[in-house]
Design an enzyme around this catalytic site. Structure first.
Site, PDB file in Angstrom:
ATOM      1  CE  LYS A 191       0.722   1.415   4.237  1.00 25.92           C
ATOM      2  NZ  LYS A 191       0.982   3.003   4.731  1.00 25.92           N
ATOM      3  CB  THR A 248      -1.781   4.971   3.017  1.00 26.80           C
ATOM      4  OG1 THR A 248      -2.008   4.005   4.163  1.00 26.80           O
ATOM      5  CG2 THR A 248      -0.434   5.575   3.028  1.00 26.80           C
TER       6      THR A 248
END
Ligand SMILES: NC(=O)C1=CN([C@@H]2O[C@H](COP(=O)(O)OP(=O)(O)OC[C@H]3O[C@@H](n4cnc5c(N)ncnc54)[C@H](O)[C@@H]3O)[C@@H](O)[C@H]2O)C=CC1
Ligand SMILES: O=C(CO)COP(=O)(O)O
Length: 332
Positions: A191, A248
């Site tokens: 990620k 994120t």
């Protein structure tokens, strides 16, 4: 009561130590710099990483790792991925024999292409059942401010996972257990790379459709790699995959997204590093190790490839977009 040592006093180490202390766990942090340890113990602040946050008075810190590790049944590893091996080498002889080792780091080691739990077992000699991973949508500043969030604690030993869960569950922090260590680690490492891509896209002025496309196709890459390595794809549909990707890739608090944004806006690698205030943007190194890991398992990861080309081979962000959109069309 559990006794925890949190090794690393950066933004996440400090925020997670606060969570443990708020949950009633006895915590001692290790900080590399004595002035950081003193600020935490004496002023109940860490102005170097979490300015403006008041830490619990019960939270102690030292710059001597032996003092932090003495009697600790939970050892929290909160240093950047690429420095974990070296730090562990110095800490191993002081780690209590049956303690649980909990990794907070989200990266893949350069060169060895090992996940952090593998590095921990290799360096300390700990059986893999003693090694756990914590991963989820946990931007440090929001957690430190007491904003509600959930996370995943992955450990093959369910008793240790539940003990860790009890040690860090608070009115604002909700940990779920999961036996899938590989899935959690793949989610956390990948990620960051995808957040760099989202930041690059926003830096050249692209909007939400592009962001959603990168998140969704990034998830597809992450699942392909995870499955090839033995992960349960359901883990990647959960907090440690989709959850962390969304947080994120969307938040200006993310160092990876911020780093990518600066590159997209025409900044250099050096100025992007400054924009993250000296804090680690793990995806910058992990894009290369994730790419190599994928290649060694014949897994296609075009977004990760593009991030690597921009960060390490001088490709411009517009050229990387052109490369991605120029790929042959195919079914979803
Ligand atoms: N900050 C966040 O919101 C979150 C971070 N993480 C992960 O936690 C891990 C630690 O991240 P942060 O605490 O945010 O990092 P940071 O950059 O804020 O702090 C790193 C800490 O490690 C120490 N350290 C020890 N040896 C080091 C070395 N050789 N090089 C650099 N630093 C060294 C530093 O002194 C500092 O205390 C990373 O893998 C990150 O991806 C995970 C979830 C949330
Ligand atoms: O891992 C994180 C949130 O879950 C923090 O992301 P950054 O390292 O990009 O700030």
């Amino acid at each position: 009561m559990s006794k925890a040592a949190v090794l690393g006093a950066g933004s996440w180490g400090t925020a997670f130590a606060k969570v443990l202390a708020d949950a009633g766990t006895d915590v001692t942090m290790w900080a590399r710099r004595p002035e950081v340890a003193e600020a935490i113990s004496v002023d109940h602040q860490n102005p170097f990483y979490l300015e403006g946050i008041t830490l619990p008075p019960s939270l102690k810190a030292t710059s001597d790792h032996r003092l932090a590790l003495e009697g600790a049944d939970i050892v929290v590893l909160a240093v950047p991925s690429q420095s974990l091996r070296e730090n562990l080498g110095a800490w191993t002889s002081s780690i209590e024999p049956d303690s649980t080792l909990l990794s907070l780091a989200k990266g893949i080691e350069s060169g060895t292409l090992m996940r952090m739990s593998q590095v921990i077992s290799q360096v300390t000699g700990a059986d893999p059942s003693r090694v756990a991973v914590l991963s989820g949508p946990n931007l440090a500043r929001e957690i430190a401010a007491g904003q509600p969030a959930a996370t995943v604690i992955a450990c093959t030993d369910s008793v240790r996972a539940v003990d860790l869960q009890k040690a860090c569950a608070t009115g604002y922090f909700r940990p779920y257990t999961n036996p899938d260590v590989i899935g959690c680690e793949v989610g956390g490492a990948c990620k960051n790379v995808i957040a760099l891509a989202c930041g690059m896209a926003s830096g050249i002025g692209l909007g939400e459709n592009t962001n959603a496309t990168i998140i969704t196709r990034g998830l597809a890459e992450m699942i392909r790699l995870g499955v090839a390595l033995g992960a349960n794809p359901a883990t990647l549909a959960g907090l440690a995959g989709v959850g962390d990707l969304v947080a994120t890739c969307s938040s200006p608090l993310s160092r990876n997204r911020t780093f990518g944004h600066h590159l997209g806006a025409g900044g250099s690698m050096e100025s992007a590093q400054q924009a993250t205030k000296g804090q680690v943007a793990e995806g910058v190194k992990s894009c290369t190790s994730v790419r190599a890991l994928a290649a060694s398992h014949d897994v296609e990861m075009p977004l990760t490839e593009a991030v690597h080309l921009v960060c390490h081979e001088g490709m411009s962000v517009p050229d990387a977009v052109g490369l991605l959109l120029g790929r042959r069309t195919k079914p979803e």
